[in-house]
Write an enzyme that holds these catalytic residues in place. Structure first.
Site, PDB file in Angstrom:
ATOM      1  N   SER A  35       1.344  -1.074  -0.171  1.00 56.12           N
ATOM      2  CA  SER A  35      -0.403   0.201  -0.078  1.00 56.12           C
ATOM      3  C   SER A  35       0.954   1.314   0.364  1.00 56.12           C
ATOM      4  O   SER A  35       0.249   2.282  -0.860  1.00 56.12           O
ATOM      5  CB  SER A  35      -1.235   0.427   0.797  1.00 56.12           C
ATOM      6  N   ARG A  39       1.687   4.364  -3.313  1.00 61.01           N
ATOM      7  CA  ARG A  39       1.097   5.667  -2.748  1.00 61.01           C
ATOM      8  C   ARG A  39       2.254   6.426  -2.977  1.00 61.01           C
ATOM      9  O   ARG A  39       2.829   7.674  -3.882  1.00 61.01           O
ATOM     10  CB  ARG A  39       0.303   6.045  -1.377  1.00 61.01           C
ATOM     11  N   ARG A 136     -13.785  -7.008 -11.264  1.00 56.99           N
ATOM     12  CA  ARG A 136     -13.789  -6.516  -9.968  1.00 56.99           C
ATOM     13  C   ARG A 136     -14.784  -4.977 -10.411  1.00 56.99           C
ATOM     14  O   ARG A 136     -14.413  -4.475 -11.116  1.00 56.99           O
ATOM     15  CB  ARG A 136     -12.469  -6.066  -9.285  1.00 56.99           C
ATOM     16  N   ASP A 331      -6.849  -8.123   4.120  1.00 58.08           N
ATOM     17  CA  ASP A 331      -5.951  -9.280   3.874  1.00 58.08           C
ATOM     18  C   ASP A 331      -5.675  -9.962   4.086  1.00 58.08           C
ATOM     19  O   ASP A 331      -4.954 -10.629   3.259  1.00 58.08           O
ATOM     20  CB  ASP A 331      -5.045  -8.087   3.062  1.00 58.08           C
ATOM     21  N   ARG A 404      -2.195 -13.588  -2.687  1.00 59.10           N
ATOM     22  CA  ARG A 404      -2.469 -14.422  -0.751  1.00 59.10           C
ATOM     23  C   ARG A 404      -3.233 -15.777  -0.646  1.00 59.10           C
ATOM     24  O   ARG A 404      -2.494 -16.676   0.116  1.00 59.10           O
ATOM     25  CB  ARG A 404      -3.535 -13.315   0.227  1.00 59.10           C
TER      26      ARG A 404
END
Ligand code: S3P
Length: 445
Positions: A35, A39, A136, A331, A404
């Site tokens: 994340s 950014r 999605r 997650d 994952r």
């Protein structure tokens, strides 16, 4: 035995933990936070001057972000985890890309970028992704952006990528988000950066706050009200390049936190893990389950709390996972499901329907694949119920091309009897390219 068969297009990860020596021991480092990496690349591109990034995640997802912003004029140096340098182009100065922007598998790239593109007037953009990302939901960001005046077109009235965007001068709104999603919140905040006025987002529960922290560091006027889960950004401030060090990703550390808990005789030090409180739900739940995890060397690294985490084997017990903690461990639910399968008692995971719209439907994926391994798991509309303590037996399982899921199943394989083969294991590289080598190195110690 842990080997990766790369002879076919898709890789097969074979794990037979029968000869696992005395637990998982030693020290490991984990790759940079996904994340924060996204950014840093985005804000560095939008800022004026030079941004340096140390510890960037070199996974496929941040690579997608870098490629998109390079295509719009930011000069991002070749990616490496030592040092990446960005010559930012200044807010409002993105160039119209000559081709479709491809976010690959990355929801964060696509959703955050949409807020930036929609607020760049007089430019036209098209964005797409891989088959998972194209399936999605995008309406969660397209709807608020349209309320701000954005022009966006796409399949199912803009609910799915590919999307086309004609950038506009947007107007400030106060958006009450129906979902606790950092991607939604961040998309709207980024769209608000050039708006004359205050753009406000309220969410039902608090989601990860990396955008708030990093925007403020770059010079944006951001406020946060933790009582009401509300953030705001006042447009017009100049963003100035920063020196960023990315901490290790707690979502990647989570695989080892569970692995060392469930593999007997383990004692593992995981160095440099980001412990931002909006991300530490996994530590709280594991503590409740009886895990033996201690924090060492707590410190702050470019505005984010960090620690080394020491984890030793423990007998885990079941717990309930639901409510406000869900966005703080969303997650980590696949790997927590593996912990629950090894715990005594029945674990209920609820309020986690968001799992259905991740890189795969993670409820279906985990229930199906854990069942193949012999776990006692039942699907719920908003999560799953796991009766722990049933012995796992190795077999062939699927990753659903979801990083994952692949890594969670690899950790389950460490306690399964016999050989487990994980199909399409290459997906681990989306967020953790060195996962398999790290597993092999722990195993060979
Ligand atoms: C992310 C937010 C979360 C998370 C994703 C990364 C981010 O998604 O699942 O892996 O970087 O903002 P949602 O915002 O959809 O919950």
């Amino acid at each position: 035995m842990i080997d990766l068969d790369t002879t076919q297009t898709h890789h097969l990860l074979n794990i037979d933990a029968v000869q696992l020596p005395q637990g998982l021991r030693g020290k490991i480092t984990i790759p940079g936070d996904k994340s924060i990496s996204h950014r840093a690349l985005m804000l560095g591109s939008l800022a004026e001057g030079i941004t340096t990034i140390r510890g960037l995640l070199l996974g496929e997802d941040p690579r997608s972000t870098a490629a998109c912003f390079n295509a719009m004029g930011a000069a991002i140096s070749p990616l490496n985890s030592e040092l990446v340098t960005i010559e930012g182009i200044g807010l409002g100065n993105l160039k119209e890309p000559l081709d479709v922007l491809n976010a690959g598998n990355s929801g964060t790239t696509l959703r955050l970028m949409l807020g930036i593109l929609a607020s760049h007037p007089d430019r036209f953009f098209t964005v797409t992704g891989d088959s998972s990302l194209r399936s999605r939901p995008m309406s969660r960001v397209v709807n608020p952006l349209r309320q701000m005046g954005a022009n966006i077109w796409g399949r199912e009235n803009g609910a799915r990528a590919p999307l086309a965007i004609s950038g506009q001068n947007l107007k400030a709104i106060h958006y009450q988000s129906p979902v606790a999603s950092a991607q939604v919140k961040s998309c709207i905040m980024l769209a608000g950066l050039m708006i004359d006025g205050e753009t406000i987002v309220t969410e039902p529960e608090r989601s990860r706050d990396h955008s708030e922290r990093m925007l403020a560091a770059f010079g944006a006027k951001v406020t946060v009200d933790v009582e009401t889960n509300t953030v705001s950004v006042k447009g017009g401030a100049k963003l100035v390049g920063q020196e960023i060090t990315v901490p290790g990703d707690i979502s990647s550390a989570a695989f080892w936190l569970v692995a060392a808990s469930i593999v007997p005789n383990s004692d593992l030090l995981i160095e440099n893990v980001g412990i931002n409180p909006t991300r530490t739900g996994v530590l709280e739940v594991l503590a409740e389950m009886g895990a033996n995890i201690t924090y060492e060397n707590q410190r702050e690294v470019t505005g984010e709390p960090v620690a080394d985490l020491r984890v030793r084997s423990a007998s885990l017990k079941a717990c309930r996972i639901g409510g406000a903690v869900i966005p703080r461990l969303i997650d980590e639910i696949p790997i927590l499901a593996i912990a629950a399968a090894c715990a005594e008692g029945t674990t209920v995971i609820e309020d986690a329907e968001e799992l259905r719209v991740k890189e795969s439907d993670r409820i279906v994926a985990m229930v199906k694949e854990m069942t193949k391994l012999g776990a006692n798991v039942t699907e719920r509309p908003d999560g799953m119920e796991i009766v722990g303590g049933k012995a796992l037996t190795g077999t062939e399982v699927e990753s659903y091309d979801d990083h994952r899921i692949a890594m969670s199943l690899a950790i389950a394989a460490l306690v399964a009897k016999g050989k487990t083969s994980i199909n399409r294991a290459e997906s681990a590289a989306i967020s953790y390219p060195s996962f398999i080598p790290t597993l092999q190195s722990l195993y060979s110690k």
